[in-house]
Structures are given as C-alpha cells and as structure tokens.
Enzyme design. Sequence first.
Site, PDB file in Angstrom:
ATOM      1  N   HIS B 219       0.802  -1.219   0.000  1.00  0.00           N
ATOM      2  CA  HIS B 219       0.000   0.000   0.000  1.00  0.00           C
ATOM      3  C   HIS B 219       0.839   1.275   0.000  1.00  0.00           C
ATOM      4  O   HIS B 219       0.286   2.364  -0.093  1.00  0.00           O
ATOM      5  CB  HIS B 219      -0.984  -0.023   1.187  1.00  0.00           C
ATOM      6  CG  HIS B 219      -2.142  -0.933   0.934  1.00  0.00           C
ATOM      7  ND1 HIS B 219      -3.404  -0.484   0.659  1.00  0.00           N
ATOM      8  CD2 HIS B 219      -2.219  -2.281   0.853  1.00  0.00           C
ATOM      9  CE1 HIS B 219      -4.201  -1.509   0.448  1.00  0.00           C
ATOM     10  NE2 HIS B 219      -3.508  -2.617   0.562  1.00  0.00           N
ATOM     11  N   SER B 223      -0.733  -0.805  -6.102  1.00  0.00           N
ATOM     12  CA  SER B 223      -0.633  -2.012  -6.917  1.00  0.00           C
ATOM     13  C   SER B 223       0.020  -1.728  -8.263  1.00  0.00           C
ATOM     14  O   SER B 223      -0.123  -0.643  -8.822  1.00  0.00           O
ATOM     15  CB  SER B 223      -2.029  -2.600  -7.158  1.00  0.00           C
ATOM     16  OG  SER B 223      -2.662  -2.880  -5.939  1.00  0.00           O
ATOM     17  N   ASP B 248     -13.169  -9.724  -6.605  1.00  0.00           N
ATOM     18  CA  ASP B 248     -12.572 -10.771  -5.769  1.00  0.00           C
ATOM     19  C   ASP B 248     -13.644 -11.725  -5.255  1.00  0.00           C
ATOM     20  O   ASP B 248     -13.431 -12.940  -5.186  1.00  0.00           O
ATOM     21  CB  ASP B 248     -11.846 -10.141  -4.566  1.00  0.00           C
ATOM     22  CG  ASP B 248     -10.484  -9.586  -4.960  1.00  0.00           C
ATOM     23  OD1 ASP B 248     -10.030  -9.875  -6.078  1.00  0.00           O
ATOM     24  OD2 ASP B 248      -9.882  -8.871  -4.140  1.00  0.00           O
ATOM     25  N   GLU B 291       4.188 -34.098  -2.069  1.00  0.00           N
ATOM     26  CA  GLU B 291       2.954 -33.639  -2.700  1.00  0.00           C
ATOM     27  C   GLU B 291       3.279 -32.867  -3.974  1.00  0.00           C
ATOM     28  O   GLU B 291       4.389 -32.360  -4.137  1.00  0.00           O
ATOM     29  CB  GLU B 291       2.180 -32.740  -1.735  1.00  0.00           C
ATOM     30  CG  GLU B 291       1.621 -33.484  -0.557  1.00  0.00           C
ATOM     31  CD  GLU B 291       0.372 -34.267  -0.897  1.00  0.00           C
ATOM     32  OE1 GLU B 291      -0.732 -33.768  -0.670  1.00  0.00           O
ATOM     33  OE2 GLU B 291       0.513 -35.402  -1.407  1.00  0.00           O
TER      34      GLU B 291
END
Lengths: 193, 423
Positions: B219, B223, B248, B291
């Site tokens: 911030h 962005s 979002d 994994e």
Amino acid sequence: MASVDTAVEPSDSSASEPEIGGVRRRDFINIAAVSFAGVGVVATVFPLVNQMNPSADVLALSSIEVDISAIEPGQAIKSSWRKQPIFIRNLTAPEIEAANKVDLSALRDPETLADRTQPGKENWLITLGVCTHLGCVPLGAAQGEIKGEYEGYFCPCHGSHYDTAGRTRKGPAPTNLEVPEYSFLTDTVVKIG
Amino acid sequence: MSFPWAQQYKPATEFGQWMDDRLPVGRMIYNSLGAGYPTPRNLNYMWNFGSLAGVFLVVQIVTGIILAMHYAANADIAFDSVEHIMRNVNSGWMIRYAHANGASFFFIAIYLHIGRGLYYGSYKAPREMIWLLGVVIYLLAMATAFMGYVLPWGQMSFWGAKVITGLFEAIPLVGKPIQELLLGGFAPDNAALNRFFSLHYLLPFVIAGVIIMHIWALHIPGSNNPTGVSVKGKQDTVPFHPFYTAKDGWFLGLALIFFTAMLFFMPNALGHADNYIPANPLSTPAHIVPEWYFWPWYAILRAFTFDFFFVPAKLLGVLAMFSAILVWFFLPWLDKSPVRSGDYRPRFKKFFWFGLLPCIVVLGICGGAPAEEPYVMLSQLASAYYFAHFLIVLPLLSRIEKPEPLPNSITEAVTGKPLPEAS
C-alpha cells in the site's frame, strides 16, 4: 461511489435511475447477493460447529449391561456408564418403607420411590453416582461408607444428604440423583442407556 | 496512502467516530480494502490470486484448529486418530479433506500469484520489499506444508520426514548432528512428530503476520498493473471497494466451486495412496515423492547425480534445491530492465512462455516420476535452464532487449484515447 473520468454511454439498464419508491435494480441485486452468501456461510459454519458434538465412538459407549444377581439386599455396586459412576442398590424392606413414609411436600424435588424405580422392581434403585450439586461422587454405595443423615448417600464435598430413594434432603444439592434410562433384560441383567 | 485523491474515511456513526478517535480499525480497513485504496482500473484476473491465497490460508487455519481438537500427536495413535476423525467425528471426513485439499488450492493460488509477479515485473522498484516478503511467505508455507504432511504418520509422512531431514545430513562435518537435533532422535519418532505438530500449528500465524507486512508494503507504492506503467492520476484508478471487492468475491465463488468439486468428488486425487499405510520404519515405499506442489524442487534435488570435484552429489542437490528458491531474493537486481510488464518486452515474453514455464512443467513431471531415465536426464536439462534463466538470460535481456513503446498512461491503454488534462 466511484468516479472515473470517462463518459459512459447511457444504457437502458436501470442501475442509475431510481424506480418505484427510490428502489433501484441494484438494491435488489445487492440484497440477493448478500442473502445468497449468508446462506452459504450458515451452511458452512454448521458442520464446523457440529464437529464439537459427541462423536460416533463416544455415542457407541452409551449403553451397558450389568449382571445384578450377586447384589444382596442392603448392598450396592458402582458401575461405570458414559465414563460416569452408576449406583445400583438393592434396597431392604425397611429402606423402602422409610422412603415411602416421607411426605412429598417436605421434599425439595418431590418424587416418590415408585417414580424412581420400575414397577415390580421397587427394590432396585439405579441412579447416577453424580451429586447434582457440582458433580462429585457421593459416598454410601460401598460397604462401610457414610450414608448421611437419611441413610441413603452422602456427598462430603459440600455436605449434600440423599435418602434411601436417592432424593436430595439436605445440603446444597438442588435435585434428586438422576435416574438413567434402563430396562431389565432378565431378572438378573439390567441394560442401562 | 501515497495517492492524494484517495477517498477520505468519514465515520458514519457516533460510535464509529468515538472508535476512530481511539482505535481507528475502521479507518485501517477502509484504507486497505475499502474505497480509501485507489487501485489501477485495468487489473486483469491474474490480480485475483492474492486475495484468493489469503482466503485459503484462512480456510487452512480454521479447519486446522478444528482438526487439532481431535488429533493426537503421538506416534502410537496419530494414524488412528486421523481415522477417528474420518469415521467418528461429526463431519470430520469433510474437515480433514478440506484441510488436505485446501493446502493444494493455497499453493495453486500462490503459484499463480508468483507467476503474475514474474511476468508483470511486480518485483521491480519500487516494490522490491513486497517481493522479498512474498518469498519469505512462500518459504514459510513450504515448511508448514511439509510438517503438516508428516502428522498423519502414514508411510509417506514418515519417509518424507526421514528424507527431508536427511538433506541436512549433507552439510559437511555438522550434518549428522543437525539431523539428529531436528528429529530429536536417529529416525523420525515421537519427538519429531510432537515438534512438527507444534510448529505446524505455529507457523501459519507467522505467515499471517508476514502477509500483513506484505500488504502494508503493497500500500506504499500501490498495486502494479498489466501495463507496468505507474498510476499518473485519479482517472487511472478506481476505489478498491466496490470494484475489486466485487471482482474478488465473484472470483472466490468460482474458486470455491472448483474446491468443493474436488473436496466432494475426488478428495484423494492429489494425495498419495501410500499415506493410508501406517508408518513402518522397517520398510520404504517403492518411490518416495512429495505432494505435487513440491515436485519441481524435488526434481532439482534429484538432478545432481554426479560429484563435482570435492563436492558430493548429495550436497550439490541440496544446495541447488535451496538456491532455486533463494535466487528469487536477488531477482529485483538480476532483471534490470526499466520496463516492468512482459507485455512490452518481446524477447522476455518468449523466454517466459517458451523457456521458464515449460522448464518448470518439465521439472514438475520429473519430480513426480520415479528416479529413472529419461526423467533424470530431463530434470538435469531443465534444472540447468532454470538457473540459466535467472542468472544469465534475465541480466542479458535487460541489456540487449529493445522494448516496445509503452502507453503514456493506464487510461490511454484502456480507452485508446490520450489522457485529458489532469484535474
């Protein structure tokens, strides 16, 4: 709301123009979206809370069978049911008489001995061995333990006295010793739970 | 906030004003996720994975705390306690599968989030700190996922713990004592299981703390965006709320459809069947694999089958695997191109799509495959390219590449019209 310095072509959508009573199409969409999300949250939270309830293996332990053939009148045994003590007491005739003599109005939690036993099996007093005050285990089931002023059970922790029907008579205990669900499978085997 | 046109927070209620004078939580939320955060108006869907990763971390913490209520971190009963969760606890099967698959979805989100940063130059000035904190988050997530995988105490859990702690044995002189220190014994056992459980519980909260710093650092400059061109005025931005909260939210719904489909219809698709065999210290599974989200790193580890002068192959593999991630820390200073977005870097674009990406896919395939030809050979080639990309290609490109002309502003790139005089 936002302001972006680009002209937007006016369209026929009613997002910007108030309708009946100032209700816009967007208000409906907002409410619908939030409601939908709310239903989703509730549906998600339910299993996340429900997992804290007793699990299947705990519930599977919820009934026991006890052989009571060896208990003579005047004797009692302690058994364990749902990880809690159970008192099974074979009452003598004087004890039954003493219990039936009591005036119900003198009781804090009025119940007759008949209420607390099964018909024809009045001598079998089966209760949880858990003091209704704060959950200690009262004395009086085993041989030689103090039975209290009313010859039933006595909880020394805070001085609760129970009579021969397991009813609270003196001290802080608010209710009678709890009678679990049970049934006689035969004359000598009782199933608790 | 560094944008003078950001909307100012005004408490709507008397109580809000009272709070704002004492503990301005509302102001903080408003300025970070509300209309107080002006966001570039042209973000594409690659900018959705940060919030998604955050949501999946919350899912992991919630389901994890619940699982810990029923799990027993003891080598004798850990495996059975997981089966107890699966069979006896109300909805336990769902909560455990959500936790196991949630880990995969968290890594999917975080990988796309990292890939977005790599392509659009989000690691470049003035955003280096965001990137460095992001790498820290990723390393913590790796440690957390590894330790979590050990907890069910199946075969893969046990041998995974043995192999990964065995990496530290490769350190010259002090390797063996370090492995014994990590395990609290000579092989994974109760001591190791208990400390892994403790740390697996702790680290996600550390991750959450670093995420707060990550967003804080974001911030300051604001962005990045697909053009890589900095915001030049109010017309280049939209308030975060309602625009990006709505986007979002919609994207989260989409992701949850995939997640629940996975959870309810193929919950074991991403797991390894061997982990349903209780841990047995006396028999090793045919091939030990991590994994899927660790396969590329595992491939780099196994690519080094040869000694290099006096450095044994085992140590080389370990060094290479750690370096493969640590190289990210130096990325802001390896790629010196002044152009952020790959969209305006024709050569970089080719190396990204036809070099780095296939290389990582190949590494992934090799990492999940048994250690035999052709996979060994392929992982050696891919590992070589991986390091070359970061250490040779990117520094060279920034010197020789001729970028395409950049748009004058975000608004111009979006509308095709030149910028009106800024108000």
